[in-house]
Structure formats: structure tokens, C-alpha cells
Design an enzyme around this catalytic site. Sequence first.
Site, PDB file in Angstrom:
ATOM      1  N   HIS A  14       0.988  -1.108  -0.012  1.00 52.57           N
ATOM      2  CA  HIS A  14      -0.269  -0.082  -0.138  1.00 52.57           C
ATOM      3  C   HIS A  14       0.866   1.289   0.011  1.00 52.57           C
ATOM      4  O   HIS A  14       1.428   1.593   1.174  1.00 52.57           O
ATOM      5  CB  HIS A  14      -0.898   0.006   1.265  1.00 52.57           C
ATOM      6  CG  HIS A  14      -1.894   1.102   1.362  1.00 52.57           C
ATOM      7  ND1 HIS A  14      -3.271   1.227   1.444  1.00 52.57           N
ATOM      8  CD2 HIS A  14      -1.712   2.461   1.227  1.00 52.57           C
ATOM      9  CE1 HIS A  14      -3.716   2.287   1.589  1.00 52.57           C
ATOM     10  NE2 HIS A  14      -2.957   3.107   1.218  1.00 52.57           N
ATOM     11  N   HIS A  16       1.631   5.270  -1.658  1.00 56.09           N
ATOM     12  CA  HIS A  16       1.193   6.513  -2.475  1.00 56.09           C
ATOM     13  C   HIS A  16       2.483   7.289  -3.044  1.00 56.09           C
ATOM     14  O   HIS A  16       3.202   7.728  -2.354  1.00 56.09           O
ATOM     15  CB  HIS A  16       0.456   7.472  -1.678  1.00 56.09           C
ATOM     16  CG  HIS A  16      -0.550   7.231  -0.921  1.00 56.09           C
ATOM     17  ND1 HIS A  16      -1.788   7.291  -1.574  1.00 56.09           N
ATOM     18  CD2 HIS A  16      -1.023   6.635   0.152  1.00 56.09           C
ATOM     19  CE1 HIS A  16      -2.913   6.685  -0.783  1.00 56.09           C
ATOM     20  NE2 HIS A  16      -2.447   6.230   0.373  1.00 56.09           N
ATOM     21  N   LEU A  17       2.408   7.051  -4.421  1.00 56.83           N
ATOM     22  CA  LEU A  17       3.854   7.808  -5.051  1.00 56.83           C
ATOM     23  C   LEU A  17       3.437   9.254  -5.683  1.00 56.83           C
ATOM     24  O   LEU A  17       4.295   9.887  -5.922  1.00 56.83           O
ATOM     25  CB  LEU A  17       4.223   6.927  -6.166  1.00 56.83           C
ATOM     26  CG  LEU A  17       4.875   5.644  -5.767  1.00 56.83           C
ATOM     27  CD1 LEU A  17       5.048   4.795  -6.973  1.00 56.83           C
ATOM     28  CD2 LEU A  17       6.097   5.818  -4.920  1.00 56.83           C
ATOM     29  N   ASN A  42      -5.237   7.392  -5.899  1.00 58.20           N
ATOM     30  CA  ASN A  42      -5.909   8.433  -5.607  1.00 58.20           C
ATOM     31  C   ASN A  42      -5.258   9.936  -5.988  1.00 58.20           C
ATOM     32  O   ASN A  42      -5.136  10.867  -5.225  1.00 58.20           O
ATOM     33  CB  ASN A  42      -6.307   8.678  -4.083  1.00 58.20           C
ATOM     34  CG  ASN A  42      -4.958   8.584  -3.270  1.00 58.20           C
ATOM     35  OD1 ASN A  42      -3.904   8.063  -3.712  1.00 58.20           O
ATOM     36  ND2 ASN A  42      -5.248   9.147  -1.922  1.00 58.20           N
ATOM     37  N   LYS A 100      -9.229  -0.203  -5.762  1.00 57.25           N
ATOM     38  CA  LYS A 100      -9.218   0.375  -4.456  1.00 57.25           C
ATOM     39  C   LYS A 100     -10.637   0.902  -4.241  1.00 57.25           C
ATOM     40  O   LYS A 100     -11.086   1.703  -4.877  1.00 57.25           O
ATOM     41  CB  LYS A 100      -8.141   1.466  -4.575  1.00 57.25           C
ATOM     42  CG  LYS A 100      -8.205   2.212  -2.953  1.00 57.25           C
ATOM     43  CD  LYS A 100      -7.868   1.494  -1.805  1.00 57.25           C
ATOM     44  CE  LYS A 100      -7.751   2.225  -0.665  1.00 57.25           C
ATOM     45  NZ  LYS A 100      -7.021   2.845  -0.058  1.00 57.25           N
ATOM     46  N   HIS A 137     -10.450   0.820   2.076  1.00 60.46           N
ATOM     47  CA  HIS A 137     -10.259   1.912   3.144  1.00 60.46           C
ATOM     48  C   HIS A 137     -11.507   1.554   3.973  1.00 60.46           C
ATOM     49  O   HIS A 137     -12.558   2.021   3.288  1.00 60.46           O
ATOM     50  CB  HIS A 137     -10.263   3.366   2.565  1.00 60.46           C
ATOM     51  CG  HIS A 137      -9.677   4.504   3.368  1.00 60.46           C
ATOM     52  ND1 HIS A 137      -8.726   4.794   3.544  1.00 60.46           N
ATOM     53  CD2 HIS A 137     -10.490   4.750   4.369  1.00 60.46           C
ATOM     54  CE1 HIS A 137      -8.777   5.775   4.717  1.00 60.46           C
ATOM     55  NE2 HIS A 137      -9.805   5.785   5.034  1.00 60.46           N
ATOM     56  N   HIS A 175      -4.480  -0.848   5.810  1.00 60.07           N
ATOM     57  CA  HIS A 175      -3.839  -0.162   7.183  1.00 60.07           C
ATOM     58  C   HIS A 175      -4.959   0.203   8.334  1.00 60.07           C
ATOM     59  O   HIS A 175      -5.620   0.858   8.673  1.00 60.07           O
ATOM     60  CB  HIS A 175      -3.788   1.416   6.597  1.00 60.07           C
ATOM     61  CG  HIS A 175      -4.746   2.105   5.927  1.00 60.07           C
ATOM     62  ND1 HIS A 175      -6.202   2.145   6.168  1.00 60.07           N
ATOM     63  CD2 HIS A 175      -4.579   2.745   4.617  1.00 60.07           C
ATOM     64  CE1 HIS A 175      -6.789   2.769   5.159  1.00 60.07           C
ATOM     65  NE2 HIS A 175      -5.967   3.112   4.465  1.00 60.07           N
ATOM     66  N   LEU A 220      -5.112   9.146   7.936  1.00 61.39           N
ATOM     67  CA  LEU A 220      -6.051   8.499   8.135  1.00 61.39           C
ATOM     68  C   LEU A 220      -6.159   6.674   7.698  1.00 61.39           C
ATOM     69  O   LEU A 220      -5.232   6.893   6.712  1.00 61.39           O
ATOM     70  CB  LEU A 220      -7.121   9.306   7.303  1.00 61.39           C
ATOM     71  CG  LEU A 220      -7.413  10.387   7.804  1.00 61.39           C
ATOM     72  CD1 LEU A 220      -8.403  11.440   6.705  1.00 61.39           C
ATOM     73  CD2 LEU A 220      -8.434  10.328   8.998  1.00 61.39           C
ATOM     74  N   ASP A 248       1.507   2.623   3.526  1.00 64.18           N
ATOM     75  CA  ASP A 248       0.538   3.607   3.273  1.00 64.18           C
ATOM     76  C   ASP A 248       1.509   5.025   3.626  1.00 64.18           C
ATOM     77  O   ASP A 248       0.980   6.107   3.878  1.00 64.18           O
ATOM     78  CB  ASP A 248      -0.516   3.701   4.221  1.00 64.18           C
ATOM     79  CG  ASP A 248      -1.520   4.797   4.098  1.00 64.18           C
ATOM     80  OD1 ASP A 248      -1.722   5.141   2.836  1.00 64.18           O
ATOM     81  OD2 ASP A 248      -2.395   5.127   4.865  1.00 64.18           O
TER      82      ASP A 248
HETATM   83  O1  DOR Z   1      -3.315   9.263   5.495  1.00 61.04           O
HETATM   84  C1  DOR Z   1      -3.662   9.108   4.710  1.00 61.04           C
HETATM   85  N1  DOR Z   1      -3.239   9.676   3.600  1.00 61.04           N
HETATM   86  N2  DOR Z   1      -4.611   8.277   4.386  1.00 61.04           N
HETATM   87  C2  DOR Z   1      -5.396   7.932   3.233  1.00 61.04           C
HETATM   88  O2  DOR Z   1      -6.153   7.063   3.261  1.00 61.04           O
HETATM   89  C3  DOR Z   1      -4.648   8.833   2.360  1.00 61.04           C
HETATM   90  C4  DOR Z   1      -3.379   9.024   2.423  1.00 61.04           C
HETATM   91  C5  DOR Z   1      -3.091  10.239   1.122  1.00 61.04           C
HETATM   92  O3  DOR Z   1      -3.375   9.851   0.047  1.00 61.04           O
HETATM   93  O4  DOR Z   1      -2.487  11.244   1.372  1.00 61.04           O
HETATM   94 ZN    ZN Z   2      -3.259   4.995   1.616  1.00 61.31          ZN
END
Ligand code: DOR
Ligand code: ZN
Length: 346
Positions: A14, A16-17, A42, A100, A137, A175, A220, A248
Site C-alpha cells: 500500500h 502513495h507515489l 487517488n 481500491k 479503506h 491499514h 487516516l 501507506d
Molecule cells: O493518511 C492518509 N493519507 N490516508 C489515506 O487514506 C490517504 C493518504 C493520502 O493519499 O494522503
Molecule cells: Zn493510503
Amino acid sequence: MTQTLTLRRPDDWHLHLRDGAMLQGVLPETARHFARAIIMPNLVPPVVTGAQALAYRERILAALPEGMAFAPLMTLYLTEDTDAADVAAAHASGLVKAVKLYPAGATTNSHGGVRDFAKVQGVLEKMAEIGLPLCVHGEVTTPEVDIFDREAVFIDTVLDPLRRRIPELRVVMEHITTEEGVAYARDGGDRLGATITTHHLIINRNHILVGGIKPHYYCLPVAKREKHRLALRAAATGGEGRFFLGTDSAPHVDALKEHACGCAGCFTATNTMQLLAHVFEEETALDRLEAFTSLNGPRFYGLPVNEATITLTKGDVAAWPAKIFTEAGPVTVFDPGFPVHWHVNA
Ligand code: DOR
Ligand code: ZN
């Protein structure tokens, strides 16, 4: 005595790039240690179709520095308009590994997510048929539900009914942050897995709020009280195959974290392996670190384990950059708040 630990190369289930300058800046932080990662969709706008996922994959590969090996495992962002045939074609490409689910409004760029689950029933049935996992999520967004209860309420009111409607669907609870999440994952049978982040093994809600608000600890789902952190530690270090690492790691520039309405996300790509070695040693579970970072995830996703290895050494206090300076702005690296003695060998 030097202590060393050699593991199969880890994967991050999991991650985020982002895109553009941020992608360029943070990708090496993951690729330095990890062989593969499940890439969150996202973006703005989100990665909804198979074609968008393949184009995003190309941008990630183009941002990878020479000499680094890294395989992005792509995901699609589920919307109420997602087309089941497009999802099946994306899966057939072999490059898209999950879909997702963001409940609309749950987190960063989730407003295009799902409100009415009846509208995604057909897509979920198709995914169950073809064996494509749904990454969830797991938080309700109902304003009346306290933010610290949103995961537990989601499990009872959304996740469990959904899994009863479509029992063949493979689901990853992303998460997890509560003992309720751990318990539900444990009882969920072979089609249910759960990722656990590095930071939720380290911080509880006091770390965010006591002695001044710490925006770099805000993410989150938000960290919960101590008993939940302890349940997560037991799950991660206990050797059960259904729990695996999903960092995450979620970069936001400092200007948006240190803000009157700060963004959610902890950036742990840089130091996750060092921190996990510390945590697993504290739990006298160093022999189970490889299962958590390198074996359980591939098994759940039906992928081969990595042949390459990574070696960690225990020594002097480890140092890593406090910030990663991207062209989009500085990103603060997660600070565990205690000295760590584990290093990842170059
Ligand atoms: O803390 C978080 N950041 N939780 C998420 O579900 C999304 C992520 C983000 O894309 O910044
Ligand atoms: Zn995430």
C-alpha cells in the site's frame, strides 16, 4: 557483536507515489529497499480506467532512476461508474493487481469514491469471478460517527455485509488501526487479508495530541489509543499469514502538513525497514520480519516471492534525512521519536 539480518527483498502492499515532481522525488525512497508496491490510485484526477492505470505505470517507470529495479503493481479507483468489462481487461493485462474502494469523503481525494454500494455490485461480482482483490479503506464517513470509531463501525455496517453478499471476493483491509480490525481479519478466512503500516506500530493518538499537535503524525485512519497499537503489534509480529506490510507512505509537502487544515499522511518510505527491524526486535520477533515484509503479501496476491535479498545490520544510531527535498517542496520523513540502531546495507 554485529547483528545482521538477511531477508528476501520486501514489497510494500500500500503506497502513495503521487505524480509529477512529487513522484520523481519520492520514488527512489521506496525503490531503494522495495522490489514492488501496490500503487494507490487517488491522484487528481483519480486513476479510474485500465488505460489510466497503464499510463500512470509508464510515468512511474520513467521516473525510476537508472540502475534501480522496481515494479509498480497498479490499482484502479472504484467509482459508481466503473465498468466491469474495463476492470476485467485491466486485470487480464497482468499489470493491474487490485481495485481500491474509498468510501466517498473518507480521505485524500476520495470524493469520487463510493456512496451507494448497489451501484458497484456488478463490478465486485466480476472481481470475485476473476480473482481480482478489492483493497478497502475501511472507515465510515457518517458525520455522527466519532473519528476514532469509524473503522469499527465500517466493519460492522459496510464490510461484513459486503463480504456476505459476495463471499468469493478477495478483500484486503488496508491499514487496520484497531483491535476490532485485527479480530475481524483473523476470523475472515483465506479470502481476507490485512495490511498494517509502520507508523501505526509506533504511534498512538497521544503522540499526535499531547504536548502540542504534531501534524506529521496525522494520517487516516488516525492512530487510536494504546491498546489498539498493541493489538497491531501482536498481529504484525505474530507470524500469521493474513497480515502483511502496507506502509501507506503518503507524502505531502510540509506547507500542506503544517497548515490550519493539514493533510493526512505519514511519509515512511525512507526508514520503514529500519523502523520495522527495531519494532520486531522489541517484540523478540526478528525471525518473523521476513514473513511480514516479504512472504505473506505475495502469497495473498498470488505472486512469486522476490529472489533478491536485503541485509540489515545493527550498529550505531541510524541516521536518515529529516526531509526529502522534492521539486514540489520538502517532505518530512516520519520521526519515530526514539533512536534506531538498524541500518539497511547499501
Ligand atoms: O493518511 C492518509 N493519507 N490516508 C489515506 O487514506 C490517504 C493518504 C493520502 O493519499 O494522503
Ligand atoms: Zn493510503
